[in-house]
Write a protein that holds these residues in place. Sequence first.
Motif, PDB file in Angstrom:
ATOM      1  N   TRP A  43       0.819  -1.216   0.000  1.00  0.00           N
ATOM      2  CA  TRP A  43       0.000   0.000   0.000  1.00  0.00           C
ATOM      3  C   TRP A  43       0.846   1.257   0.000  1.00  0.00           C
ATOM      4  O   TRP A  43       0.385   2.325  -0.401  1.00  0.00           O
ATOM      5  CB  TRP A  43      -0.917   0.021   1.236  1.00  0.00           C
ATOM      6  CG  TRP A  43      -2.033  -0.953   1.163  1.00  0.00           C
ATOM      7  CD1 TRP A  43      -2.094  -2.175   1.757  1.00  0.00           C
ATOM      8  CD2 TRP A  43      -3.257  -0.809   0.429  1.00  0.00           C
ATOM      9  NE1 TRP A  43      -3.278  -2.805   1.452  1.00  0.00           N
ATOM     10  CE2 TRP A  43      -4.011  -1.983   0.650  1.00  0.00           C
ATOM     11  CE3 TRP A  43      -3.792   0.202  -0.371  1.00  0.00           C
ATOM     12  CZ2 TRP A  43      -5.271  -2.177   0.082  1.00  0.00           C
ATOM     13  CZ3 TRP A  43      -5.042   0.008  -0.927  1.00  0.00           C
ATOM     14  CH2 TRP A  43      -5.762  -1.166  -0.703  1.00  0.00           C
ATOM     15  N   HIS A  44       2.089   1.131   0.443  1.00  0.00           N
ATOM     16  CA  HIS A  44       2.906   2.317   0.723  1.00  0.00           C
ATOM     17  C   HIS A  44       4.197   2.308  -0.088  1.00  0.00           C
ATOM     18  O   HIS A  44       4.793   1.257  -0.313  1.00  0.00           O
ATOM     19  CB  HIS A  44       3.236   2.347   2.224  1.00  0.00           C
ATOM     20  CG  HIS A  44       4.182   3.432   2.616  1.00  0.00           C
ATOM     21  ND1 HIS A  44       3.780   4.728   2.804  1.00  0.00           N
ATOM     22  CD2 HIS A  44       5.510   3.412   2.824  1.00  0.00           C
ATOM     23  CE1 HIS A  44       4.818   5.467   3.139  1.00  0.00           C
ATOM     24  NE2 HIS A  44       5.878   4.686   3.159  1.00  0.00           N
ATOM     25  N   THR A  45       4.642   3.496  -0.507  1.00  0.00           N
ATOM     26  CA  THR A  45       5.932   3.631  -1.177  1.00  0.00           C
ATOM     27  C   THR A  45       6.854   4.529  -0.369  1.00  0.00           C
ATOM     28  O   THR A  45       6.411   5.412   0.367  1.00  0.00           O
ATOM     29  CB  THR A  45       5.785   4.240  -2.589  1.00  0.00           C
ATOM     30  OG1 THR A  45       5.046   5.467  -2.508  1.00  0.00           O
ATOM     31  CG2 THR A  45       5.093   3.274  -3.527  1.00  0.00           C
ATOM     32  N   ASN A 176       1.578   7.921  -1.229  1.00  0.00           N
ATOM     33  CA  ASN A 176       2.031   7.706  -2.606  1.00  0.00           C
ATOM     34  C   ASN A 176       1.958   8.985  -3.440  1.00  0.00           C
ATOM     35  O   ASN A 176       2.777   9.176  -4.343  1.00  0.00           O
ATOM     36  CB  ASN A 176       1.199   6.591  -3.227  1.00  0.00           C
ATOM     37  CG  ASN A 176       1.302   5.306  -2.427  1.00  0.00           C
ATOM     38  OD1 ASN A 176       2.391   4.787  -2.198  1.00  0.00           O
ATOM     39  ND2 ASN A 176       0.164   4.804  -1.949  1.00  0.00           N
ATOM     40  N   THR A 177       1.007   9.845  -3.118  1.00  0.00           N
ATOM     41  CA  THR A 177       0.980  11.174  -3.743  1.00  0.00           C
ATOM     42  C   THR A 177       2.254  11.921  -3.385  1.00  0.00           C
ATOM     43  O   THR A 177       2.859  12.596  -4.222  1.00  0.00           O
ATOM     44  CB  THR A 177      -0.243  11.975  -3.264  1.00  0.00           C
ATOM     45  OG1 THR A 177      -1.424  11.183  -3.380  1.00  0.00           O
ATOM     46  CG2 THR A 177      -0.410  13.242  -4.085  1.00  0.00           C
ATOM     47  N   THR A 197      -2.151   5.509  -5.047  1.00  0.00           N
ATOM     48  CA  THR A 197      -1.754   4.151  -4.697  1.00  0.00           C
ATOM     49  C   THR A 197      -0.296   3.898  -5.054  1.00  0.00           C
ATOM     50  O   THR A 197       0.299   4.582  -5.898  1.00  0.00           O
ATOM     51  CB  THR A 197      -2.619   3.113  -5.433  1.00  0.00           C
ATOM     52  OG1 THR A 197      -2.329   3.174  -6.837  1.00  0.00           O
ATOM     53  CG2 THR A 197      -4.096   3.381  -5.198  1.00  0.00           C
ATOM     54  N   SER A 198       0.272   2.873  -4.432  1.00  0.00           N
ATOM     55  CA  SER A 198       1.651   2.502  -4.751  1.00  0.00           C
ATOM     56  C   SER A 198       1.757   2.043  -6.201  1.00  0.00           C
ATOM     57  O   SER A 198       2.747   2.321  -6.889  1.00  0.00           O
ATOM     58  CB  SER A 198       2.136   1.401  -3.810  1.00  0.00           C
ATOM     59  OG  SER A 198       1.303   0.253  -3.900  1.00  0.00           O
ATOM     60  N   GLY A 199       0.724   1.336  -6.686  1.00  0.00           N
ATOM     61  CA  GLY A 199       0.736   0.892  -8.074  1.00  0.00           C
ATOM     62  C   GLY A 199       0.770   2.060  -9.037  1.00  0.00           C
ATOM     63  O   GLY A 199       1.427   2.006 -10.082  1.00  0.00           O
ATOM     64  N   GLY A 200       0.064   3.136  -8.696  1.00  0.00           N
ATOM     65  CA  GLY A 200       0.072   4.324  -9.542  1.00  0.00           C
ATOM     66  C   GLY A 200       1.448   4.933  -9.653  1.00  0.00           C
ATOM     67  O   GLY A 200       1.826   5.452 -10.706  1.00  0.00           O
ATOM     68  N   VAL A 201       2.213   4.864  -8.567  1.00  0.00           N
ATOM     69  CA  VAL A 201       3.584   5.375  -8.592  1.00  0.00           C
ATOM     70  C   VAL A 201       4.487   4.447  -9.395  1.00  0.00           C
ATOM     71  O   VAL A 201       5.206   4.882 -10.308  1.00  0.00           O
ATOM     72  CB  VAL A 201       4.144   5.524  -7.159  1.00  0.00           C
ATOM     73  CG1 VAL A 201       5.627   5.903  -7.200  1.00  0.00           C
ATOM     74  CG2 VAL A 201       3.355   6.564  -6.383  1.00  0.00           C
ATOM     75  N   MET A 202       4.444   3.167  -9.087  1.00  0.00           N
ATOM     76  CA  MET A 202       5.385   2.229  -9.695  1.00  0.00           C
ATOM     77  C   MET A 202       5.146   2.065 -11.187  1.00  0.00           C
ATOM     78  O   MET A 202       6.103   1.910 -11.961  1.00  0.00           O
ATOM     79  CB  MET A 202       5.296   0.874  -8.988  1.00  0.00           C
ATOM     80  CG  MET A 202       5.579   0.932  -7.487  1.00  0.00           C
ATOM     81  SD  MET A 202       7.185   1.639  -7.051  1.00  0.00           S
ATOM     82  CE  MET A 202       8.248   0.198  -7.236  1.00  0.00           C
ATOM     83  N   ARG A 203       3.905   2.097 -11.620  1.00  0.00           N
ATOM     84  CA  ARG A 203       3.629   1.991 -13.058  1.00  0.00           C
ATOM     85  C   ARG A 203       4.213   3.177 -13.825  1.00  0.00           C
ATOM     86  O   ARG A 203       4.705   3.019 -14.941  1.00  0.00           O
ATOM     87  CB  ARG A 203       2.123   1.897 -13.298  1.00  0.00           C
ATOM     88  CG  ARG A 203       1.541   0.521 -13.064  1.00  0.00           C
ATOM     89  CD  ARG A 203       0.101   0.436 -13.531  1.00  0.00           C
ATOM     90  NE  ARG A 203      -0.774   1.271 -12.727  1.00  0.00           N
ATOM     91  CZ  ARG A 203      -1.402   0.857 -11.633  1.00  0.00           C
ATOM     92  NH1 ARG A 203      -1.219  -0.380 -11.194  1.00  0.00           N
ATOM     93  NH2 ARG A 203      -2.200   1.664 -10.959  1.00  0.00           N
ATOM     94  N   GLN A 204       4.154   4.338 -13.224  1.00  0.00           N
ATOM     95  CA  GLN A 204       4.641   5.532 -13.912  1.00  0.00           C
ATOM     96  C   GLN A 204       6.155   5.547 -14.088  1.00  0.00           C
ATOM     97  O   GLN A 204       6.662   6.102 -15.051  1.00  0.00           O
ATOM     98  CB  GLN A 204       4.209   6.791 -13.155  1.00  0.00           C
ATOM     99  CG  GLN A 204       2.723   7.074 -13.219  1.00  0.00           C
ATOM    100  CD  GLN A 204       2.407   8.437 -12.672  1.00  0.00           C
ATOM    101  OE1 GLN A 204       2.621   9.458 -13.315  1.00  0.00           O
ATOM    102  NE2 GLN A 204       1.876   8.465 -11.457  1.00  0.00           N
TER     103      GLN A 204
END
Length: 221
Positions: A43-45, A176-177, A197-204
């Motif tokens: 959940w967290h980055t 994550n924001t 979300t963490s996925g939103g960060v990692m995908r980018q």
Amino acid sequence: MFNRIAIFIFILLCMGCSHSGEWQYFPESPSDEINIYVVSHGWHTGIVIPGNLLGEELGFLNGYFDDSPYYEIGWGDKGFYQAKAVTAKIAIKALFWPTQSVMHVVSVPVSPELYFPQSDVLKIKLSRQGFNYLKQAVTASFKQEKEQVIKIGSGLYGRSWFFEAEGEFHLSNTCNTWTARILEVAGLPVATFLTVTSGGVMRQISNLTYECCEHLEVHTE
């Protein structure tokens, strides 16, 4: 009402899937590049930076950890982040009401890939200029009193501490924001709006490359 909230959360989870903008602050040469890491724990980055490059901005961390090869730094909701057991009440409060935030700093004694074997770890190369901007933004996230950061308790794992932080946590301004915002300040073409979300960060950031300098084309490993 519950269905509407669930739909809203689902939409947010699907946002932040593509990056925007352009690279900034290109390195002048390979020797001008600095490696940082972004770690997703589900959940967290968090952002991992070299301990020998803290500079004046973040040099105070060495006083709390007696030097470390790397530091993982994250920002998040004070109640949710520090809770020993996360309840539905804590989670809902963190998402739907603006709440106080904290910084979480972890001493990472070996390479992040080895230290976080169960997490997703991406290495990113920044120019020295971009890295300096990143450090300034991270430093500004720590709340200070009389030019001193405020340590408030032991962290979640390893050698770690919580510190008071600037800013409020809420549904559109998550941990994550914060990670996306720090990377954007450093010059990466990432979107911060609705990146929750963490996925939103990692995908980018998973496939980002420079658009100049042939010898610097590959930007992540």
